[in-house]
Design a protein around this motif. Structure first.
Motif, PDB file in Angstrom:
ATOM      1  N   ASP A  26      -5.009  -0.721  -6.118  1.00 35.83           N
ATOM      2  CA  ASP A  26      -5.423   0.598  -5.127  1.00 35.83           C
ATOM      3  C   ASP A  26      -4.663   0.409  -4.041  1.00 35.83           C
ATOM      4  O   ASP A  26      -3.837   1.302  -3.615  1.00 35.83           O
ATOM      5  N   ARG A  27      -4.244  -0.940  -3.489  1.00 43.42           N
ATOM      6  CA  ARG A  27      -3.288  -1.126  -2.219  1.00 43.42           C
ATOM      7  C   ARG A  27      -2.072  -0.639  -2.626  1.00 43.42           C
ATOM      8  O   ARG A  27      -1.526  -0.154  -1.805  1.00 43.42           O
ATOM      9  N   ARG A  84      -1.571   3.047  -2.910  1.00 39.77           N
ATOM     10  CA  ARG A  84      -1.556   3.683  -1.597  1.00 39.77           C
ATOM     11  C   ARG A  84      -0.241   3.513  -1.093  1.00 39.77           C
ATOM     12  O   ARG A  84       0.331   4.342  -0.388  1.00 39.77           O
ATOM     13  N   GLU A 111       2.495   5.678  -2.641  1.00 36.58           N
ATOM     14  CA  GLU A 111       2.418   7.237  -2.499  1.00 36.58           C
ATOM     15  C   GLU A 111       2.987   7.475  -0.864  1.00 36.58           C
ATOM     16  O   GLU A 111       3.339   8.352  -0.466  1.00 36.58           O
ATOM     17  N   GLN A 112       2.626   6.533  -0.004  1.00 38.89           N
ATOM     18  CA  GLN A 112       2.804   6.662   1.444  1.00 38.89           C
ATOM     19  C   GLN A 112       4.306   6.427   1.422  1.00 38.89           C
ATOM     20  O   GLN A 112       4.903   7.260   2.199  1.00 38.89           O
TER      21      GLN A 112
END
Length: 403
Positions: A169-170, A173, A176-177
């Protein structure tokens, strides 16, 4: 009648305007002692520095009150001295008005023809001094952010206890950022490039116009250079602008309307001046009484008042002629002065010429400008071609102006 020439100006430098509910008036003279001209008459204004005393009296009509001062005042040597100084200053201010011709400049102190031609060349042949449009700088693109590694955002505790799903998950993210930041960077670079292209196109248009204007200016300079001498010799507007500057820079005791025209081809300056009316000049003088306690008036005789007026109007015309010769290296000044008088036929106020003269420079330069105190402005006009109908007692009759 009105002015006959194309350029008219009003000269009032050095004159103090006083505005009140009763209308405008003008004052001339040194601080503490002055003469005021207004629709209510001509007044003397005296102030005694340090005493708080002041004095005001009418000079164009004797004041009965001035002859009925307080006779109970005690003699005071200091007061007498102050009054005498102020009266002397006031009478000097009036004399300066009457003898305005003493300010006539020596025409030989003016600019020569060659000096004016050099100034004209500099004025007319100035290079194109409009700065070129500044070319916009191409923007430097923003550097896209680097892709994050697997450990970005992973703390010390996370390294020990982070599960596989939490790590996934990290990292998701972070990716995506990063993708959002890359996209924003690309959009900003694209927008910056479009802005630059628009500015570049606008600059190209401005620069093309600037180059065209610069080339046209150079063509005009080349054309002027070919006939600059003949153009200078016939440019009446240039000479009129110089004369206008000289006249407007002068100090005058009253608002004076002057109209003039220059004919460079014939080396002539034509001037008309609106002279003051006879009634505007002071009709009395002031002095300190025998006891030294007050200022009293002495009314002038009719002949003395007319002589004052004759000196004043001749002085105005003489001074204007001197200023014209000083401003421009021309050979001839044709100058006429008129004033307003009530017609006995109609009762209306009409303009009437009372003095007109054709003055040649070589005759004008024969005046001793270093000793004008011994020159009579009235007699000086006998040296010139003059239209004047003035009696031995200084009474003017209308004349036809010289053309």
């Amino acid at each position: 009648m009105g002015f006959r020439f194309r350029k008219s100006i009003s000269i009032i430098p050095g004159v103090r305007m006083n505005l009140s509910s009763s209308g405008a008036s003008m004052s001339v003279g040194p601080r503490g002692a002055s003469v005021s001209f207004g629709k209510r008459g001509t007044y003397a204004n005296l102030g005694l520095p340090g005493t708080g005393l002041s004095y005001r009296t009418r000079l164009d009509r004797a004041s009965a009150a001035s002859r009925k001062r307080n006779a109970s005042r005690q003699e005071d040597p200091y007061l007498r001295q102050e009054l005498e100084q102020e009266v002397e200053a006031l009478n000097q201010a009036v004399d300066d008005i009457v003898n305005i011709y003493l300010l006539t400049p020596d025409p030989r102190t003016g600019h020569s023809y060659s000096e004016l031609e050099a100034h004209y060349r500099q004025l007319m042949l100035q290079p194109y001094n409009v700065p070129a449009p500044v070319r916009p700088e191409k923007p430097v693109p923003l550097i896209a952010p680097e892709q994050p590694d697997d450990n970005q955002g992973r703390g010390l505790i996370g390294r020990i206890f982070e599960s596989a799903s939490a790590r996934q998950d990290r990292q998701t993210r972070n990716i995506e950022q990063w993708q959002r930041e890359v996209k924003e960077c690309e959009q900003e670079n694209e927008l910056s490039l479009k802005r630059y292209q628009a500015m570049r196109q606008r600059w190209a248009e401005l620069y093309a116009n600037w180059k065209f204007d610069a080339a046209e200016h150079e063509k005009k300079i080349a054309s002027k250079l070919a006939n600059i001498e003949s153009q200078f010799a016939t440019d009446n507007s240039y000479f009129e602008s110089l004369l206008s500057e000289v006249i407007q820079a002068a100090d005058w005791p009253r608002e004076t309307l002057v109209s003039f025209q220059v004919n460079a081809s014939t080396s002539e300056i034509l001037i008309e001046v609106d002279l003051p009316e006879y009634e505007m000049l002071p009709t009395s003088s002031v002095r300190v009484n025998t006891r030294g306690t007050e200022i009293i008036e002495k009314e002038l005789s009719q002949k003395a008042m007319r002589e004052r007026y004759a000196l004043h109007v001749h002085g105005i015309v003489l001074r204007l002629a001197g200023m014209a010769f000083c401003a421009l290296p021309f050979n001839t000044v044709i100058i006429s002065g008129f004033t307003q008088r009530i017609s006995k036929q109609t009762g209306h106020l009409n303009d009437e010429y009372i003095l007109s003269s054709r003055i040649e420079r070589y005759l004008f330069e024969r005046l001793n400008f270093s000793n004008l105190e011994n020159v009579s402005p009235i007699d000086a006009f006998d040296k010139f071609q003059t239209q004047r109908r003035m009696s031995a007692t200084f009474i003017f009759q209308p004349v036809t102006p010289i053309v």
